[in-house]
Design a protein around this motif. Sequence first.
Motif, PDB file in Angstrom:
ATOM      1  N   VAL A  27      -5.216 -34.642  37.390  1.00 56.91           N
ATOM      2  CA  VAL A  27      -4.157 -33.894  37.415  1.00 56.91           C
ATOM      3  C   VAL A  27      -3.091 -34.553  36.780  1.00 56.91           C
ATOM      4  O   VAL A  27      -2.226 -34.289  35.993  1.00 56.91           O
ATOM      5  CB  VAL A  27      -3.972 -33.345  38.876  1.00 56.91           C
ATOM      6  CG1 VAL A  27      -2.470 -32.668  38.853  1.00 56.91           C
ATOM      7  CG2 VAL A  27      -4.959 -32.338  39.120  1.00 56.91           C
ATOM      8  N   LEU A  28      -2.715 -35.795  37.232  1.00 59.73           N
ATOM      9  CA  LEU A  28      -1.701 -36.968  36.836  1.00 59.73           C
ATOM     10  C   LEU A  28      -1.718 -37.237  35.444  1.00 59.73           C
ATOM     11  O   LEU A  28      -0.824 -37.172  34.685  1.00 59.73           O
ATOM     12  CB  LEU A  28      -1.616 -38.116  37.844  1.00 59.73           C
ATOM     13  CG  LEU A  28      -1.422 -37.765  39.189  1.00 59.73           C
ATOM     14  CD1 LEU A  28      -1.390 -39.314  40.078  1.00 59.73           C
ATOM     15  CD2 LEU A  28       0.336 -37.547  39.214  1.00 59.73           C
ATOM     16  N   LEU A  83     -11.800 -36.313  45.517  1.00 63.41           N
ATOM     17  CA  LEU A  83     -10.305 -36.009  45.548  1.00 63.41           C
ATOM     18  C   LEU A  83      -9.745 -36.803  44.800  1.00 63.41           C
ATOM     19  O   LEU A  83      -8.763 -36.755  44.135  1.00 63.41           O
ATOM     20  CB  LEU A  83      -9.832 -35.926  47.101  1.00 63.41           C
ATOM     21  CG  LEU A  83     -10.177 -34.665  47.901  1.00 63.41           C
ATOM     22  CD1 LEU A  83      -9.878 -34.870  49.365  1.00 63.41           C
ATOM     23  CD2 LEU A  83      -9.603 -33.401  47.211  1.00 63.41           C
ATOM     24  N   GLY A  84      -9.973 -38.079  44.813  1.00 65.91           N
ATOM     25  CA  GLY A  84      -9.189 -39.353  44.347  1.00 65.91           C
ATOM     26  C   GLY A  84      -9.136 -39.062  42.604  1.00 65.91           C
ATOM     27  O   GLY A  84      -8.358 -38.966  41.777  1.00 65.91           O
ATOM     28  N   GLY A  97      -7.392 -35.902  41.525  1.00 65.63           N
ATOM     29  CA  GLY A  97      -5.746 -36.283  41.505  1.00 65.63           C
ATOM     30  C   GLY A  97      -5.488 -37.157  40.137  1.00 65.63           C
ATOM     31  O   GLY A  97      -4.464 -36.782  39.749  1.00 65.63           O
ATOM     32  N   LEU A  98      -6.194 -38.073  39.931  1.00 68.74           N
ATOM     33  CA  LEU A  98      -6.148 -38.638  38.727  1.00 68.74           C
ATOM     34  C   LEU A  98      -6.094 -37.810  37.412  1.00 68.74           C
ATOM     35  O   LEU A  98      -5.321 -37.887  36.499  1.00 68.74           O
ATOM     36  CB  LEU A  98      -7.060 -39.964  38.536  1.00 68.74           C
ATOM     37  CG  LEU A  98      -6.980 -41.043  39.459  1.00 68.74           C
ATOM     38  CD1 LEU A  98      -8.082 -42.174  39.286  1.00 68.74           C
ATOM     39  CD2 LEU A  98      -5.693 -41.889  39.062  1.00 68.74           C
TER      40      LEU A  98
END
Length: 73
Positions: A20-21, A13-14, A17-18
């Motif tokens: 996507v950012l 998940l981390g 998320g990175l």
Amino acid sequence: MIDGASMVHFAALGLGGLAVLGSIAVVVVALVQITRAFHLREAARASWALAVICAPVFGAVAWFAVGNRIDAD
């Protein structure tokens, strides 16, 4: 207690998320550069912005690879 599978899930998940950012940042930087590319005509800037908005990652990569180096006629 957090087991190994949960730890892998949180790590995934981390990283997701990175990713996507990072892709959002690339798109925003491309759009800012397009708006500041005064060597391009207005229609060309609008076309590049539309390409980045419609195909975000591909359009931004295309802008960095090709569009930013196009000379005005």
